[in-house]
Structure formats: C-alpha cells, structure tokens
Design an enzyme around this catalytic site. Structure first.
Site, PDB file in Angstrom:
ATOM      1  N   HIS A  20      -9.034   6.906   2.444  1.00  0.00           N
ATOM      2  CA  HIS A  20      -9.408   7.054   3.807  1.00  0.00           C
ATOM      3  C   HIS A  20     -10.904   7.954   3.815  1.00  0.00           C
ATOM      4  O   HIS A  20     -10.658   9.041   4.714  1.00  0.00           O
ATOM      5  CB  HIS A  20      -8.382   7.561   4.779  1.00  0.00           C
ATOM      6  CG  HIS A  20      -8.422   7.171   6.052  1.00  0.00           C
ATOM      7  ND1 HIS A  20      -8.792   7.836   6.908  1.00  0.00           N
ATOM      8  CD2 HIS A  20      -7.683   5.948   6.422  1.00  0.00           C
ATOM      9  CE1 HIS A  20      -8.411   7.337   8.310  1.00  0.00           C
ATOM     10  NE2 HIS A  20      -7.748   6.047   8.028  1.00  0.00           N
ATOM     11  N   GLU A  73      -4.481  -7.294   5.357  1.00  0.00           N
ATOM     12  CA  GLU A  73      -3.513  -6.212   5.584  1.00  0.00           C
ATOM     13  C   GLU A  73      -2.561  -6.606   6.854  1.00  0.00           C
ATOM     14  O   GLU A  73      -2.938  -7.214   7.953  1.00  0.00           O
ATOM     15  CB  GLU A  73      -4.387  -4.895   6.162  1.00  0.00           C
ATOM     16  CG  GLU A  73      -3.576  -3.794   6.414  1.00  0.00           C
ATOM     17  CD  GLU A  73      -4.421  -2.634   6.843  1.00  0.00           C
ATOM     18  OE1 GLU A  73      -5.699  -2.735   6.966  1.00  0.00           O
ATOM     19  OE2 GLU A  73      -3.923  -1.339   6.942  1.00  0.00           O
ATOM     20  N   ARG A 125     -13.625  -5.289   3.909  1.00  0.00           N
ATOM     21  CA  ARG A 125     -12.334  -5.090   4.763  1.00  0.00           C
ATOM     22  C   ARG A 125     -12.956  -5.388   6.194  1.00  0.00           C
ATOM     23  O   ARG A 125     -12.179  -4.938   7.127  1.00  0.00           O
ATOM     24  CB  ARG A 125     -11.995  -3.621   4.679  1.00  0.00           C
ATOM     25  CG  ARG A 125     -11.291  -3.645   3.315  1.00  0.00           C
ATOM     26  CD  ARG A 125     -10.029  -2.731   2.970  1.00  0.00           C
ATOM     27  NE  ARG A 125      -9.419  -1.996   4.235  1.00  0.00           N
ATOM     28  CZ  ARG A 125      -8.406  -2.411   4.874  1.00  0.00           C
ATOM     29  NH1 ARG A 125      -7.858  -3.744   4.708  1.00  0.00           N
ATOM     30  NH2 ARG A 125      -7.802  -1.723   5.835  1.00  0.00           N
ATOM     31  N   TYR A 134      -2.690  11.506   5.822  1.00  0.00           N
ATOM     32  CA  TYR A 134      -3.154  10.288   6.265  1.00  0.00           C
ATOM     33  C   TYR A 134      -2.080   9.160   5.809  1.00  0.00           C
ATOM     34  O   TYR A 134      -1.709   9.087   4.544  1.00  0.00           O
ATOM     35  CB  TYR A 134      -4.334   9.786   6.099  1.00  0.00           C
ATOM     36  CG  TYR A 134      -4.525   8.329   6.285  1.00  0.00           C
ATOM     37  CD1 TYR A 134      -4.386   7.291   5.163  1.00  0.00           C
ATOM     38  CD2 TYR A 134      -4.486   7.733   7.646  1.00  0.00           C
ATOM     39  CE1 TYR A 134      -4.195   5.942   5.302  1.00  0.00           C
ATOM     40  CE2 TYR A 134      -4.352   6.376   7.976  1.00  0.00           C
ATOM     41  CZ  TYR A 134      -4.187   5.504   6.823  1.00  0.00           C
ATOM     42  OH  TYR A 134      -4.295   4.193   6.996  1.00  0.00           O
ATOM     43  N   GLU A 158      -9.066   2.220  -1.681  1.00  0.00           N
ATOM     44  CA  GLU A 158      -9.609   1.796  -0.477  1.00  0.00           C
ATOM     45  C   GLU A 158     -10.700   3.027   0.187  1.00  0.00           C
ATOM     46  O   GLU A 158      -9.924   4.069   0.037  1.00  0.00           O
ATOM     47  CB  GLU A 158      -8.635   1.231   0.647  1.00  0.00           C
ATOM     48  CG  GLU A 158      -9.159   1.007   1.953  1.00  0.00           C
ATOM     49  CD  GLU A 158      -8.425   0.664   2.872  1.00  0.00           C
ATOM     50  OE1 GLU A 158      -7.119   0.289   2.367  1.00  0.00           O
ATOM     51  OE2 GLU A 158      -8.375   0.799   4.157  1.00  0.00           O
ATOM     52  N   TRP A 175     -11.890  12.342   8.571  1.00  0.00           N
ATOM     53  CA  TRP A 175     -10.291  12.108   8.725  1.00  0.00           C
ATOM     54  C   TRP A 175      -9.922  10.792   8.137  1.00  0.00           C
ATOM     55  O   TRP A 175     -10.553   9.866   8.158  1.00  0.00           O
ATOM     56  CB  TRP A 175      -9.900  12.086  10.185  1.00  0.00           C
ATOM     57  CG  TRP A 175      -8.450  11.373  10.212  1.00  0.00           C
ATOM     58  CD1 TRP A 175      -7.329  12.317   9.977  1.00  0.00           C
ATOM     59  CD2 TRP A 175      -7.894  10.236  10.647  1.00  0.00           C
ATOM     60  NE1 TRP A 175      -6.180  11.468  10.177  1.00  0.00           N
ATOM     61  CE2 TRP A 175      -6.565  10.355  10.320  1.00  0.00           C
ATOM     62  CE3 TRP A 175      -8.586   9.084  10.843  1.00  0.00           C
ATOM     63  CZ2 TRP A 175      -5.692   9.324  10.852  1.00  0.00           C
ATOM     64  CZ3 TRP A 175      -7.912   7.903  11.350  1.00  0.00           C
ATOM     65  CH2 TRP A 175      -6.368   8.219  11.157  1.00  0.00           C
ATOM     66  N   ARG A 190       0.830  -1.242   0.117  1.00  0.00           N
ATOM     67  CA  ARG A 190       0.004  -0.038   0.016  1.00  0.00           C
ATOM     68  C   ARG A 190       1.031   1.226  -0.122  1.00  0.00           C
ATOM     69  O   ARG A 190       1.648   1.290   0.726  1.00  0.00           O
ATOM     70  CB  ARG A 190      -0.936   0.009   1.520  1.00  0.00           C
ATOM     71  CG  ARG A 190      -2.127   0.832   1.323  1.00  0.00           C
ATOM     72  CD  ARG A 190      -2.680   1.162   2.599  1.00  0.00           C
ATOM     73  NE  ARG A 190      -1.818   2.168   3.278  1.00  0.00           N
ATOM     74  CZ  ARG A 190      -2.307   2.729   4.664  1.00  0.00           C
ATOM     75  NH1 ARG A 190      -3.660   2.357   4.924  1.00  0.00           N
ATOM     76  NH2 ARG A 190      -1.355   3.214   5.320  1.00  0.00           N
ATOM     77  N   GLU A 230     -13.631  -1.377   6.807  1.00  0.00           N
ATOM     78  CA  GLU A 230     -12.695  -1.364   8.062  1.00  0.00           C
ATOM     79  C   GLU A 230     -13.563  -0.674   9.059  1.00  0.00           C
ATOM     80  O   GLU A 230     -13.485  -1.144  10.498  1.00  0.00           O
ATOM     81  CB  GLU A 230     -11.463  -0.980   7.994  1.00  0.00           C
ATOM     82  CG  GLU A 230     -11.418   0.833   7.737  1.00  0.00           C
ATOM     83  CD  GLU A 230      -9.904   1.287   7.508  1.00  0.00           C
ATOM     84  OE1 GLU A 230      -9.145   0.357   6.855  1.00  0.00           O
ATOM     85  OE2 GLU A 230      -9.722   2.352   8.318  1.00  0.00           O
ATOM     86  N   ASP A 286      -5.003   4.081  -0.066  1.00  0.00           N
ATOM     87  CA  ASP A 286      -6.070   4.245   1.002  1.00  0.00           C
ATOM     88  C   ASP A 286      -6.786   5.665   0.923  1.00  0.00           C
ATOM     89  O   ASP A 286      -5.604   6.427   1.187  1.00  0.00           O
ATOM     90  CB  ASP A 286      -5.691   3.692   2.149  1.00  0.00           C
ATOM     91  CG  ASP A 286      -6.816   3.614   3.281  1.00  0.00           C
ATOM     92  OD1 ASP A 286      -6.697   3.188   4.498  1.00  0.00           O
ATOM     93  OD2 ASP A 286      -7.903   4.152   2.941  1.00  0.00           O
TER      94      ASP A 286
HETATM   95  C1  CS2 Z   1      -6.357   2.398   7.960  1.00  0.00           C
HETATM   96  C2  CS2 Z   1      -6.216   2.223   9.542  1.00  0.00           C
HETATM   97  O1  CS2 Z   1      -4.900   0.650   7.827  1.00  0.00           O
HETATM   98  C3  CS2 Z   1      -5.877   1.291   7.189  1.00  0.00           C
HETATM   99  O2  CS2 Z   1      -6.265   0.820   6.443  1.00  0.00           O
HETATM  100  O3  CS2 Z   1      -7.467   2.866   7.372  1.00  0.00           O
HETATM  101  O4  CS2 Z   1      -4.578   2.238   9.901  1.00  0.00           O
HETATM  102  C4  CS2 Z   1      -7.047   3.112  10.278  1.00  0.00           C
HETATM  103  O5  CS2 Z   1      -6.593   4.691   9.987  1.00  0.00           O
HETATM  104  C5  CS2 Z   1      -6.680   2.995  11.697  1.00  0.00           C
HETATM  105  O6  CS2 Z   1      -7.046   1.850  11.962  1.00  0.00           O
HETATM  106  C6  CS2 Z   1      -7.655   4.098  12.503  1.00  0.00           C
HETATM  107  O7  CS2 Z   1      -7.063   3.680  13.888  1.00  0.00           O
HETATM  108 MG    MG Z   2      -7.902   2.162   5.607  1.00  0.00          MG
END
Ligand code: CS2
Ligand code: MG
Length: 404
Positions: free
Chosen positions: A214, A341, A285, A160, A238, A404, A148, A264, A212
């Site tokens: 995000h 991941e 995810r 991020y 993602e 975020w 990634r 996630e 990602d």
């Molecule tokens: C992120 C996460 O790994 C990822 O795909 O989206 O690291 C996420 O930012 C964190 O789990 C938030 O605590």
């Molecule tokens: Mg993520």
C-alpha cells in the site's frame, strides 16, 4: 436515429457510498456505469452532473469511441481520477447499452471468451497472525485459489487492510474526516516476512499468496522486502512504493525477483507507460472505474500485452458491483489476463445492485445476460442516503505525514 434522452447520477450508500450513472436512450434502453471514487464521490457526481451529462443528451449511444474522445480531449483539463472516473462511467453505460441492443454479454462484443473463467483473489486478514491464519483457512475452504494476506503490525494500530472487529467487510473510509493512523516502516519490514512465512508454513504452496504494501516503502526498502519474501513465492507484492514514481521500480527490480503489481491509483495509460515498456512490473492493476472505462482499460491491457505484463485489476468493495461486472467482461476477453481482485461488497449492496456474475471453485464468470448483466434498483437506492466518509491519513512516529 436512436439518441440518449437522459443521463442521470445516482448517489446511494447501501453499506458504503457508490456513485452510479444511468443513461437512457430514445428506445428505452438503460445502461449503467460505476463512478465511485472512495472519499471523493461527490466530486465525481458533480463533475458528471454539471459537465458531462449535458453533453450526452441527443448523442448517438452507439458511438462509444467518439464519446470517449469527446469527453477526454474535449475537457482540455484531461486525466486525473475525477475526470477519468466520470468518463469511465459513461463508457461502461454505453457498452452496457450496446450489449443490450445486440442481445449479447459485453465480453462477446470484446472478442468473445479467451478463457472459461476469471481467476480471482480474495482478502484474508487478522489482528494478529493466528487470526490471519484462521481467515486464510476460511477463504481456502470457500474455494479461493488465491488469497491476499494482511495483518496488523504489532504496535501499530489501524494497519492497512485489517477490518474493525465489527464483523463487517473491510472499508477504509471510516469517518467524515480522515482518521489518523500511526506508521513505522521498521516494524513492518520485520513483521511482513514473518507473517507471510507463517501462512506458507501452515498452508503450503498449493495456492497463490499475495500481499499489498500500500505505497509505504522507499525503493531500497521495497527491494529488501521483495528479497526477504522470495522464499515465500508470492504471486505478487503490490504497491511497494508510491506508484507515480515509475523509475523507482528500476531500483526494486535490481534487488528482487518477487513479482510486482501496481496501478490501482492510475487513471490513464500515461501513468503506467514507463512501468510497462521497461518491464518494471509484472501485473498492471488499473481498474475499469478509475482508468477511463472499458475502452481505455483495453488500451492499457493491450500495451501491457506487448511487454509481457499481465492484468490484475483492482476490485475492492469500494468499486460498485457494476464495476465488478464490467471488469469481469474485460477479464474474460483479454489475452494477457493475470488475476482479478474480488473483495465482495458490504450488505445491503445487493438490495440496490442486482448482479448475474457468479463465483465457483476460485473462478468468476460475468454471466451471459445482454450488456454488463447488472441492474440497479432505483427505488431501493433512495433508502440509502450519502454518508460522508474519507480515507485515513498515515503519520510517522515524528508526526509527519506518510503514504496511507
Ligand atoms: C487496496 C484498496 O484492494 C486493494 O488493493 O489497495 O482496497 C484501497 O485501499 C481502496 O480501494 C481505497 O479506497
Ligand atoms: Mg491495493
């Protein structure tokens, strides 16, 4: 009859905060479950201590499904990240116990190995494109087959996925109160294709490349980005938009063939039912910790299998090694596995969590120890007290709050 004699919550912070549930049976068998919810750890710890653990003592540890149903339907106020993370920890611990009693690794109880190993992806990042390319090279040299890629957007500090220049593994929960980051979508939409194109230009197409977003784009912005990224053949894009707006993905799908991965932040099958049944995504995810444990994760993955959606479980450093182990056992056993991941964990997590899973040549294996294959050193855990940390907040140039 064997019964649960103790259910106890352990909050420890070896490198970052983790919440772990320990269940002990009248036969002296111990099961471990991860209950870590980044930035909300104590909410889950309290929910478990006050509302879940008292229900467990005296129950038959073998009745995993009945316990799951009791904690889900019996709560009345069902679903949500805190509730489902608490249920997940109980579920993981009971599967750990069942494996130890049977003398088998959990994946054998889930139908046995459907593959020889679990393809994983790692995190490469950089404060600029050259630094990112160096980090991608490092990870490819380590044998990863999927990477990634994230880099700081010029002009936007705190993008991020890019760690602080402290040499430590990225940890977004950086302060007791949320840090405020600046966000501006325009520069990101121009930069991301350049950044990912530079990775392909330097390293070619012989490995899987992921990115990602995000949660930060509108549906049409995500459609445009997906289209712009098509020449770079991403394994997935993602979280392009806020995941709860499931129908938004119909717009994205109309504009791009770049594969999409979401989930996630989901904690139940209901959160992703439309995305899966309308084939609006390519990878789901959901994680073993935030989506109700092994029992519920398998339900989500079975639904996904019906619609050709593959798995891509969340596996950041803010889920504990117990969760990583449980994820690998599920990954070994499901027919529609996609990728896992694997971000790794900040030292000194290994002083508390003793793992038996392995990595070699781009693949992981949970190991064949009975249960989940992880042990928690409680004596070590007490040396790492809880460290109040929260996730950042994004604000746009005009000062309004953004995802975020
Ligand atoms: C992120 C996460 O790994 C990822 O795909 O989206 O690291 C996420 O930012 C964190 O789990 C938030 O605590
Ligand atoms: Mg993520």
């Amino acid at each position: 009859m064997t019964t649960i004699t103790e259910a106890r919550v352990i909050v420890t912070s070896p490198g970052r905060n983790y919440v772990t549930l320990k269940i002990t049976t009248s036969d002296g068998v111990v099961g471990w479950g991860d209950a870590t919810l980044n930035g909300r750890e104590l909410a889950v710890a309290a929910y478990m201590t006050d509302h879940v653990c008292p229900l467990l003592v005296g129950r038959d540890p073998a009745r995993i499904e009945d316990t799951w149903q009791l904690l889900y339907r019996g709560a009345y106020w069902r679903r949500g990240p805190v509730t489902m993370t608490a249920i997940a920890a109980v579920d993981m611990a009971l599967w750990d116990i069942k494996g130890k009693v049977a003398g088998l690794p959990v994946y054998q109880l889930l139908g046995g190995a459907a593959r020889n190993g679990v393809l994983v992806y790692c995190h490469a990042s950089g404060s600029d494109v050259p630094a990112l390319l160096d980090d991608v090279a490092r990870h490819l040299d380590q044998g990863f087959l999927a990477v990634r890629a994230q880099a700081s957007v010029p002009g936007l500090e705190g993008t991020y996925g890019v760690p602080a220049p402290d040499g430590l593994l990225y940890e977004p929960a950086s302060a007791a109160l949320p840090a405020e980051h600046l966000w501006d979508t325009g520069p990101y939409l121009r930069f991301a294709p350049e950044m990912l194109g530079a990775v392909r230009e330097r390293f070619g197409f012989g490995f899987h490349l992921l990115h990602d977003v995000h949660h930060r784009l509108s549906p049409i912005e995500a459609g445009r980005l997906g289209h712009d990224l098509e020449p770079h053949r991403l394994f997935w894009l993602e979280d392009p938009t806020p995941a709860e707006d499931q129908s938004a993905f119909r717009v994205i799908r109309q504009h791009t063939t770049t594969p999409l991965a979401v989930g996630e932040v989901f904690n139940s099958i209901w959160d992703c039912q439309q995305l899966i049944t309308e084939r609006l995504i390519d990878y789901i995810r959901t994680s073993v910790t935030h989506a109700g444990g092994i029992t519920h994760l398998r339900r989500i993955f079975s639904l996904a299998d019906l619609y050709g959606v593959r798995t891509g479980s969340h596996g950041p450093g803010d889920l504990s090694p117990v969760a990583m182990a449980a994820a690998l056992h599920v990954d070994m056993s499901v027919p529609n596995f996609g990728i896992q991941e694997y971000m790794g964990h900040r030292d000194p997590a290994g002083e508390v969590f003793r793992t038996t899973y392995t990595f070699a040549d781009g693949y992981m294996h949970p190991g064949d120890a009975p249960g989940l294959g992880v042990d928690v050193d409680e004596d070590a855990a007490v040396h790492f007290p809880y460290d109040p940390r929260q996730l950042p907040v994004n604000r746009r140039l005009d000062g309004s709050v953004h995802d975020w």
